[in-house]
Write an enzyme that holds these catalytic residues in place. Structure first.
Site, PDB file in Angstrom:
ATOM      1  N   TYR A  79     -19.773 -10.142   6.537  1.00  0.00           N
ATOM      2  CA  TYR A  79     -19.415  -8.836   5.967  1.00  0.00           C
ATOM      3  C   TYR A  79     -19.173  -7.830   7.089  1.00  0.00           C
ATOM      4  O   TYR A  79     -18.261  -7.007   7.008  1.00  0.00           O
ATOM      5  CB  TYR A  79     -20.554  -8.333   5.056  1.00  0.00           C
ATOM      6  CG  TYR A  79     -20.220  -7.034   4.362  1.00  0.00           C
ATOM      7  CD1 TYR A  79     -19.677  -7.042   3.075  1.00  0.00           C
ATOM      8  CD2 TYR A  79     -20.423  -5.809   4.991  1.00  0.00           C
ATOM      9  CE1 TYR A  79     -19.343  -5.857   2.438  1.00  0.00           C
ATOM     10  CE2 TYR A  79     -20.092  -4.620   4.358  1.00  0.00           C
ATOM     11  CZ  TYR A  79     -19.560  -4.645   3.080  1.00  0.00           C
ATOM     12  OH  TYR A  79     -19.228  -3.479   2.450  1.00  0.00           O
ATOM     13  N   PHE A 131       9.529   6.103   2.107  1.00  0.00           N
ATOM     14  CA  PHE A 131       9.339   4.887   1.319  1.00  0.00           C
ATOM     15  C   PHE A 131       8.558   5.299   0.065  1.00  0.00           C
ATOM     16  O   PHE A 131       7.824   6.286   0.105  1.00  0.00           O
ATOM     17  CB  PHE A 131       8.614   3.787   2.120  1.00  0.00           C
ATOM     18  CG  PHE A 131       8.510   2.528   1.315  1.00  0.00           C
ATOM     19  CD1 PHE A 131       9.649   1.790   1.036  1.00  0.00           C
ATOM     20  CD2 PHE A 131       7.304   2.109   0.775  1.00  0.00           C
ATOM     21  CE1 PHE A 131       9.576   0.656   0.236  1.00  0.00           C
ATOM     22  CE2 PHE A 131       7.230   0.981  -0.021  1.00  0.00           C
ATOM     23  CZ  PHE A 131       8.372   0.245  -0.295  1.00  0.00           C
ATOM     24  N   THR A 132       8.721   4.553  -1.016  1.00  0.00           N
ATOM     25  CA  THR A 132       8.157   4.976  -2.307  1.00  0.00           C
ATOM     26  C   THR A 132       6.651   5.280  -2.237  1.00  0.00           C
ATOM     27  O   THR A 132       6.208   6.365  -2.625  1.00  0.00           O
ATOM     28  CB  THR A 132       8.389   3.884  -3.377  1.00  0.00           C
ATOM     29  OG1 THR A 132       7.934   2.636  -2.849  1.00  0.00           O
ATOM     30  CG2 THR A 132       9.862   3.768  -3.748  1.00  0.00           C
ATOM     31  N   ASP A 222       5.736   3.615  11.111  1.00  0.00           N
ATOM     32  CA  ASP A 222       5.535   2.610  10.057  1.00  0.00           C
ATOM     33  C   ASP A 222       6.195   1.341  10.571  1.00  0.00           C
ATOM     34  O   ASP A 222       7.423   1.225  10.594  1.00  0.00           O
ATOM     35  CB  ASP A 222       6.161   3.076   8.741  1.00  0.00           C
ATOM     36  CG  ASP A 222       5.994   2.051   7.616  1.00  0.00           C
ATOM     37  OD1 ASP A 222       5.813   0.853   7.923  1.00  0.00           O
ATOM     38  OD2 ASP A 222       6.061   2.438   6.440  1.00  0.00           O
ATOM     39  N   LYS A 265       4.842  -8.146   5.693  1.00  0.00           N
ATOM     40  CA  LYS A 265       6.241  -8.363   6.080  1.00  0.00           C
ATOM     41  C   LYS A 265       6.327  -9.071   7.437  1.00  0.00           C
ATOM     42  O   LYS A 265       6.258 -10.282   7.500  1.00  0.00           O
ATOM     43  CB  LYS A 265       6.965  -7.021   6.060  1.00  0.00           C
ATOM     44  CG  LYS A 265       7.069  -6.492   4.613  1.00  0.00           C
ATOM     45  CD  LYS A 265       7.760  -5.180   4.511  1.00  0.00           C
ATOM     46  CE  LYS A 265       7.995  -4.825   3.063  1.00  0.00           C
ATOM     47  NZ  LYS A 265       9.409  -4.787   2.707  1.00  0.00           N
ATOM     48  N   ARG A 388      16.648  -0.202  -6.290  1.00  0.00           N
ATOM     49  CA  ARG A 388      16.288   0.817  -5.296  1.00  0.00           C
ATOM     50  C   ARG A 388      17.265   1.974  -5.488  1.00  0.00           C
ATOM     51  O   ARG A 388      18.230   2.141  -4.782  1.00  0.00           O
ATOM     52  CB  ARG A 388      16.368   0.273  -3.871  1.00  0.00           C
ATOM     53  CG  ARG A 388      15.373  -0.819  -3.558  1.00  0.00           C
ATOM     54  CD  ARG A 388      13.949  -0.393  -3.224  1.00  0.00           C
ATOM     55  NE  ARG A 388      13.104   0.074  -4.289  1.00  0.00           N
ATOM     56  CZ  ARG A 388      11.773   0.076  -4.242  1.00  0.00           C
ATOM     57  NH1 ARG A 388      11.134  -0.395  -3.198  1.00  0.00           N
ATOM     58  NH2 ARG A 388      11.058   0.569  -5.231  1.00  0.00           N
ATOM     59  N   PHE A 454       9.008   2.810 -11.439  1.00  0.00           N
ATOM     60  CA  PHE A 454       9.802   1.587 -11.318  1.00  0.00           C
ATOM     61  C   PHE A 454       8.966   0.326 -11.445  1.00  0.00           C
ATOM     62  O   PHE A 454       9.480  -0.725 -11.816  1.00  0.00           O
ATOM     63  CB  PHE A 454      10.565   1.569  -9.983  1.00  0.00           C
ATOM     64  CG  PHE A 454       9.686   1.530  -8.762  1.00  0.00           C
ATOM     65  CD1 PHE A 454       9.262   2.703  -8.164  1.00  0.00           C
ATOM     66  CD2 PHE A 454       9.283   0.320  -8.209  1.00  0.00           C
ATOM     67  CE1 PHE A 454       8.445   2.667  -7.036  1.00  0.00           C
ATOM     68  CE2 PHE A 454       8.476   0.271  -7.082  1.00  0.00           C
ATOM     69  CZ  PHE A 454       8.044   1.457  -6.498  1.00  0.00           C
TER      70      PHE A 454
HETATM   71  N1  F0G Z   1       6.022   0.942   4.314  1.00  0.00           N
HETATM   72  C1  F0G Z   1       7.139   0.216   4.191  1.00  0.00           C
HETATM   73  C2  F0G Z   1       8.281   0.458   5.117  1.00  0.00           C
HETATM   74  C3  F0G Z   1       7.217  -0.773   3.199  1.00  0.00           C
HETATM   75  O1  F0G Z   1       8.331  -1.486   3.098  1.00  0.00           O
HETATM   76  C4  F0G Z   1       6.128  -0.990   2.348  1.00  0.00           C
HETATM   77  C5  F0G Z   1       6.188  -1.978   1.281  1.00  0.00           C
HETATM   78  C6  F0G Z   1       4.984  -0.201   2.503  1.00  0.00           C
HETATM   79  C7  F0G Z   1       4.955   0.756   3.504  1.00  0.00           C
HETATM   80  C8  F0G Z   1       3.785  -0.371   1.619  1.00  0.00           C
HETATM   81  O2  F0G Z   1       3.138  -1.534   1.963  1.00  0.00           O
HETATM   82  O3  F0G Z   1       3.306  -2.955  -0.115  1.00  0.00           O
HETATM   83  O4  F0G Z   1       1.702  -3.512   1.736  1.00  0.00           O
HETATM   84  O5  F0G Z   1       1.303  -1.555   0.277  1.00  0.00           O
HETATM   85  N2  F0G Z   1       7.248  -2.522   0.901  1.00  0.00           N
HETATM   86  C9  F0G Z   1       7.355  -3.532  -0.133  1.00  0.00           C
HETATM   87  C10 F0G Z   1       8.806  -3.806  -0.442  1.00  0.00           C
HETATM   88  C11 F0G Z   1       6.569  -3.266  -1.351  1.00  0.00           C
HETATM   89  O6  F0G Z   1       9.054  -4.562  -1.389  1.00  0.00           O
HETATM   90  O7  F0G Z   1       9.694  -3.335   0.252  1.00  0.00           O
HETATM   91  P1  F0G Z   1       2.314  -2.444   0.900  1.00  0.00           P
END
Ligand code: F0G
Length: 481
Positions: A79, A131-132, A222, A265, A388, A454
């Protein structure tokens, strides 16, 4: 690696061999019609069993290497103080050059922690593009996102190799307007996701660093797709032709005060992290990590994923790994363009993107052309894209739709998962769809969550276009495929 054949054709040559496979199947168009209707025309709500090629995302779906899988077997589940964490921390120091590593369960958890410690109510957060999940966290903390992209970032048909660059003049203007004290930090996103996986150049990152340094503003990178951005710098930026991806990554990191990433990724696992050399940021993060994620040495990740992430970080700077999905995406995008499909150019990281405004010019933006196109692509191919566009934007405070800058159907190409034949198949079905595009109409929401709609919102096809499209498809291809 791209190689030229004796015919002159260039192909993406796989620099790996496949030793484990997962069966997939192609449900016939009638089953696909039923599935997309049940999913409310939202490809997020499809079940895997109804999908042939899962091109929703590269997030957590890349193929892991044998070394990564092997490392998982020797993980330390303590842990606190687990050895797996120290192996990750060593990899962060060696590959990225940072002393402090803060593990988090995924990228948005890192964004949440950064919002918690750095974004105050009334702040602005300049970035090359949002990013979303980033936007959601910074806005929930009371901040406002400023998008300072360059003049042709939103041109979907372009030759600009670095559409992810920040406009330095606009950054200067934002600093003049808001003052350094209201700027939480400047965020640069590697291979900028929502504009088509487009990279920034090293020169641009250095300009951002120089300007922010003058004003005492932190740079947050990022780096979810950091190795892809480094790959593009090595291929596209003058002066970097002979610099290794590993050294490019190090040089990028040297410009940042804080790096965070979704480990789902570039590092091919399920997790995330924040890294920095500054004790003051680490101390702030350390206070909140056990509250939201877990103890300092696992932060919500399983020890197996931590081990695999340590290996993934070291592997991602191998040029054969950094280029593996980018090369297939280039093939995919060039094949689309050759068939007249309006794909986003130049090819970027993460996915091939189709411009729904150009593909479906008859669908008004508030009837969600990218959502309609994503559903239609699934219907005619079994490949699952992601919307998107405006569906991915939440409504404003008055309840109005916020039209997205771009309307893209994104077809992600996870690393080492799909083949050239798969790309050829998708391009062929896209070409058929282009010829029958007038059958595709818009969508209307019937269920709509207030934040990140979405993911789980449901829609219907206006004038029942799904059935009409399926019928036309069956007339040409029969009932079997
Ligand atoms: N920043 C970027 C540039 C991303 O592409 C993503 C996630 C995140 C942050 C958030 O990371 O999903 O690990 O919490 N992108 C995914 C996509 C969801 O499908 O492009 P996460």
């Amino acid at each position: 690696m791209r190689v030229k054949l004796t015919t002159g054709k260039e192909i993406p040559l796989e620099m790996y061999k496949v030793r484990i496979v997962q069966k997939t199947s192609l449900p016939p168009s009638e089953a696909r019609l039923r599935a997309i209707e049940e999913a409310g025309y939202n490809t997020f709500l499809l079940r895997s069993r109804d999908v042939f090629l899962d091109m929703l995302t590269d997030s957590g779906t890349n193929a892991m290497s044998d070394q990564q899988l092997a490392s998982m077997m020797v993980s330390d589940d303590a842990y606190a103080g687990g050895e797996s964490f120290y192996r990750l921390s060593d990899a962060v120091r060696d590959v990225l050059g940072f002393t402090y590593t803060v593990p988090a369960h995924q990228g948005r958890a890192a964004e949440h922690l950064l919002a918690k410690i750095l974004v105050k109510k009334g702040d602005v957060v300049p970035m090359n593009y949002h990013f979303t999940t980033t936007k959601a966290h910074y806005e929930l903390a009371g901040g406002t996102v400023l998008e300072l992209y360059g003049p042709d970032a939103l041109e979907t048909d372009s030759r600009n190799p670095f559409k992810g660059n920040m406009d330095i003049g606009r950054l200067q203007a934002a600093i003049d307007k808001y003052g350094a004290e209201r700027i939480s930090f400047v965020r640069m996103e590697a291979t900028t996701n929502l504009i088509g996986g487009q990279p920034f150049s090293m020169a641009n990152l250095k300009e951002v660093r120089a300007l922010t340094s003058k004003h005492g503003i932190a740079v947050v990178l990022d780096g979810s797709l950091i190795s892809e951005n480094a790959h593009f710098i090595s291929k596209r930026e003058v002066g970097y032709e002979r610099v290794s991806v590993a050294n490019i990554v190090k040089e990028m990191m040297a410009q940042a005060d804080i790096l965070y990433l979704s480990g789902r990724k570039s590092t091919c696992v399920r997790g995330g992290l924040i890294a920095t050399n500054e004790r003051k940021y680490y101390d702030l993060l350390k206070a909140w990590l056990p509250v939201y994620e877990g103890f300092l040495t696992y932060g919500g990740m399983s020890s197996k994923e931590i081990e695999a992430m340590a290996v993934g970080l070291r592997e991602m700077v191998d040029p054969d790994v950094a280029s593996s999905s980018a090369d297939l995406i280039q093939y995919f995008v060039e094949s689309m363009v050759a068939r007249g499909i309006p794909a986003v150019t130049p090819p970027g990281g993460l996915a091939g993107h189709v411009d729904a405004k150009r593909f479906l010019p008859h669908v008004p933006q508030l009837q969600y052309p990218a959502g309609a196109l994503a559903a239609a692509i699934y219907l005619v191919s079994g490949a699952r894209p992601m919307e998107r566009g405006t569906v991915s934007m939440d409504r404003d405070a008055n309840g109005n739709d916020v039209p997205s800058d771009l309307e893209l159907a994104r077809l992600a190409v996870p690393r080492r998962v799909y083949s050239m034949a798969h790309m050829d198949y998708v391009v062929d079905r896209l070409a058929w769809l282009l010829e029958h595009r007038e059958l595709v109409r818009g969508l209307r929401f019937i269920e709509e969550p207030p934040v990140l709609r979405f993911f789980t919102g449901r829609m219907v096809a206006l004038e029942g276009w799904g059935s009409a499209l399926a019928k036309a498809f069956q007339a040409d291809f029969g009932m079997e495929c």
